[in-house]
Design a protein around this motif. Sequence first.
Motif, PDB file in Angstrom:
ATOM      1  N   ALA A 364       0.884  -0.942  -0.092  1.00  0.00           N
ATOM      2  CA  ALA A 364      -0.133   0.280  -0.033  1.00  0.00           C
ATOM      3  C   ALA A 364       1.060   1.152  -0.107  1.00  0.00           C
ATOM      4  O   ALA A 364       0.431   2.195  -0.657  1.00  0.00           O
ATOM      5  N   ARG A 365       2.145   1.336   0.817  1.00  0.00           N
ATOM      6  CA  ARG A 365       2.649   2.391   0.925  1.00  0.00           C
ATOM      7  C   ARG A 365       3.461   2.489  -0.569  1.00  0.00           C
ATOM      8  O   ARG A 365       3.618   3.944  -0.942  1.00  0.00           O
ATOM      9  N   SER A 381      10.350   1.294  -0.785  1.00  0.00           N
ATOM     10  CA  SER A 381       9.066   0.677  -0.455  1.00  0.00           C
ATOM     11  C   SER A 381       9.002  -0.791  -1.241  1.00  0.00           C
ATOM     12  O   SER A 381       8.493  -1.684  -0.368  1.00  0.00           O
ATOM     13  N   ALA A 382       9.096  -0.677  -2.424  1.00  0.00           N
ATOM     14  CA  ALA A 382       8.770  -1.807  -3.104  1.00  0.00           C
ATOM     15  C   ALA A 382       9.723  -3.084  -2.808  1.00  0.00           C
ATOM     16  O   ALA A 382       9.672  -4.212  -2.784  1.00  0.00           O
ATOM     17  N   ALA A 383      10.992  -2.901  -2.679  1.00  0.00           N
ATOM     18  CA  ALA A 383      12.220  -3.747  -2.243  1.00  0.00           C
ATOM     19  C   ALA A 383      11.802  -4.222  -0.640  1.00  0.00           C
ATOM     20  O   ALA A 383      12.023  -5.415  -0.414  1.00  0.00           O
ATOM     21  N   ALA A 388       9.284  -8.696   2.967  1.00  0.00           N
ATOM     22  CA  ALA A 388       8.095  -8.824   3.667  1.00  0.00           C
ATOM     23  C   ALA A 388       7.368 -10.190   3.136  1.00  0.00           C
ATOM     24  O   ALA A 388       6.718 -11.057   3.934  1.00  0.00           O
ATOM     25  N   ARG A 389       7.006 -10.000   1.874  1.00  0.00           N
ATOM     26  CA  ARG A 389       6.438 -11.077   1.122  1.00  0.00           C
ATOM     27  C   ARG A 389       7.028 -12.667   1.506  1.00  0.00           C
ATOM     28  O   ARG A 389       6.326 -13.580   1.490  1.00  0.00           O
ATOM     29  N   MET A 414       1.446  -3.390  -7.636  1.00  0.00           N
ATOM     30  CA  MET A 414       2.397  -2.272  -7.081  1.00  0.00           C
ATOM     31  C   MET A 414       3.205  -1.911  -8.198  1.00  0.00           C
ATOM     32  O   MET A 414       3.540  -0.891  -8.431  1.00  0.00           O
ATOM     33  N   LEU A 415       3.915  -2.939  -8.922  1.00  0.00           N
ATOM     34  CA  LEU A 415       5.024  -2.788  -9.849  1.00  0.00           C
ATOM     35  C   LEU A 415       4.317  -1.835 -11.034  1.00  0.00           C
ATOM     36  O   LEU A 415       4.842  -1.309 -11.564  1.00  0.00           O
TER      37      LEU A 415
END
Length: 547
Positions: A364-365, A381-383, A388-389, A414-415
């Motif tokens: 979400a971020r 944030s994507a990294a 976390a995934r 997200m991507l």
Amino acid sequence: MAYFDLGSFGRRFQNTAGEAQTWFDRGLVWQYGFNHEEAIACYERVLDFDPRHVMARWAIAHCLGPNYNKLWEFFEPDEKAAALARAHGLLAEARDLPASDVERALVDALSARFPTDPEIEDYGPWNDGFAEVMRPVYQRFPDDLDVTAIFVEALMNRTPWALWDTRLGQPAEGASTEEARAALERAFAEIPAAWDHPGLLHFYIHLMEMSPTPEKALPHGDRLIGLVPDSGHLVHMASHIDVLCGDYHNVVARNRAAARVDRAYFKHAGGENFYTVYRIHNLHFQIYGAMFLGRPSDAFEGAQALVETLPEPVVRYLPELFEAFVPMRLHVLIRFGRWSCILKEAFPEDADLYSFSTALLHYARTVALANLGRLAEAEESAALFAQARDAVQPERMMFNNPCSDVLKVAEAMMLGELHYKSGRTAEGLDHLRRAVSLDDNLLYDEPWGWMQPTRHALGALLMDAGQFEEAEAVYRADLGLDDTLPRPCRHPRNVWSLHGLSECLSRRGDTVEGVHVRQLLDQAVARAEVPITASCACRSAVSCCSS
């Protein structure tokens, strides 16, 4: 304090009266409403008043076994061993007591459901065996509606949530779908009392929801509403069909009513029980319907109630099934473009217990930062999302779907938005097309495993990129106006895709279909609380933090 109002349904016995009869009827309603723990408690009260009651023993044994939503695989090893031992003991006692012919047949048949060795891995033959031995019981007592219900349930439990091949619109190979349907529809056509039977109505909704014609169960859902006022799950069940038919107003109203009923049950039994799955389910459904309606107040109400329903001790009771529903508020914030609100959300302190919640907040971020133009931060944030995934436990589930599969959709979404907002338009759209494919191929669930249809983001950014022809096809598919999608994957009459399709038709000057679509859009917009300017907030950079 008065007990719950479970309506007037029951099963009468010649030699049962008073409190024993009352508690049996209560247990049977709970059983058909999938509150098996409370059903067992009622049946145990029957035995307090009538220690020789055969059917109370049968009913407890039946409730100890698996059901459409709790397969043998969901039982803990100790729980499974205890259930098998107790079931065998109860059925042995029942066989030594006087019984009517139908009672004897039901007791004998149920024995085929339970193996003696709790260590076996494949319970499929036992599910098949129970359905097989129930068939002659049904053939012998075809007008006994409880026999019909138990037979149909046994048929459905052979292949739970896999009764239909949704791609082909046909019964799934190896499933007993047609036999179950024939038994149910015969009862509704020939025995008027079937329309007052909560189990038959409940099972017909589950039977038809994955079918190409879910609308055939609309009358059954309508009949079930109010039949058992204090069974939250039965109050809710009609919405499984409502959502497939695009009646999102009923989805919200009926699930809000079910949640209200379930709050009373929570006061009675607490939250550390399997029935909490159903309390979660109602609120999850309310959020889902409200998002389709464009009503953030109803969606945030459901999300807040969901958090209150799942305090940490309850999550720890069954994290495999409960934890994924804690962060539903994030989906609401994204649906309505509340980017700055998302950035104010705090990460859970216990990242291990709340592993899915942590990953979803990183998703979400990333989306929020991308839409706010803070692209370097979005890349970081994507990294963090990827880390976390990978930390989410493999046993974590979003109802029927592994959380790992749900997060694959999140990652592609997200991507897609990150690349598009970074100026890599083609790459962004390709990621969103992949998100659509992943979303389409999630296992059937209601609500769907991914809360915001991926086509809403793809269509919006295709429009932004001026690719209106593909956008029109995307919206048609989402609304179910062509044969692109199987029936359960369509979202009829939702305000977001109606807006997108209406804009596409207007841009190419359509003056025929556009009139009809605009009429539907006007009706949908009338119930929305927010301006509907695009099918996804990602098409604009507007941000608002009121909730």
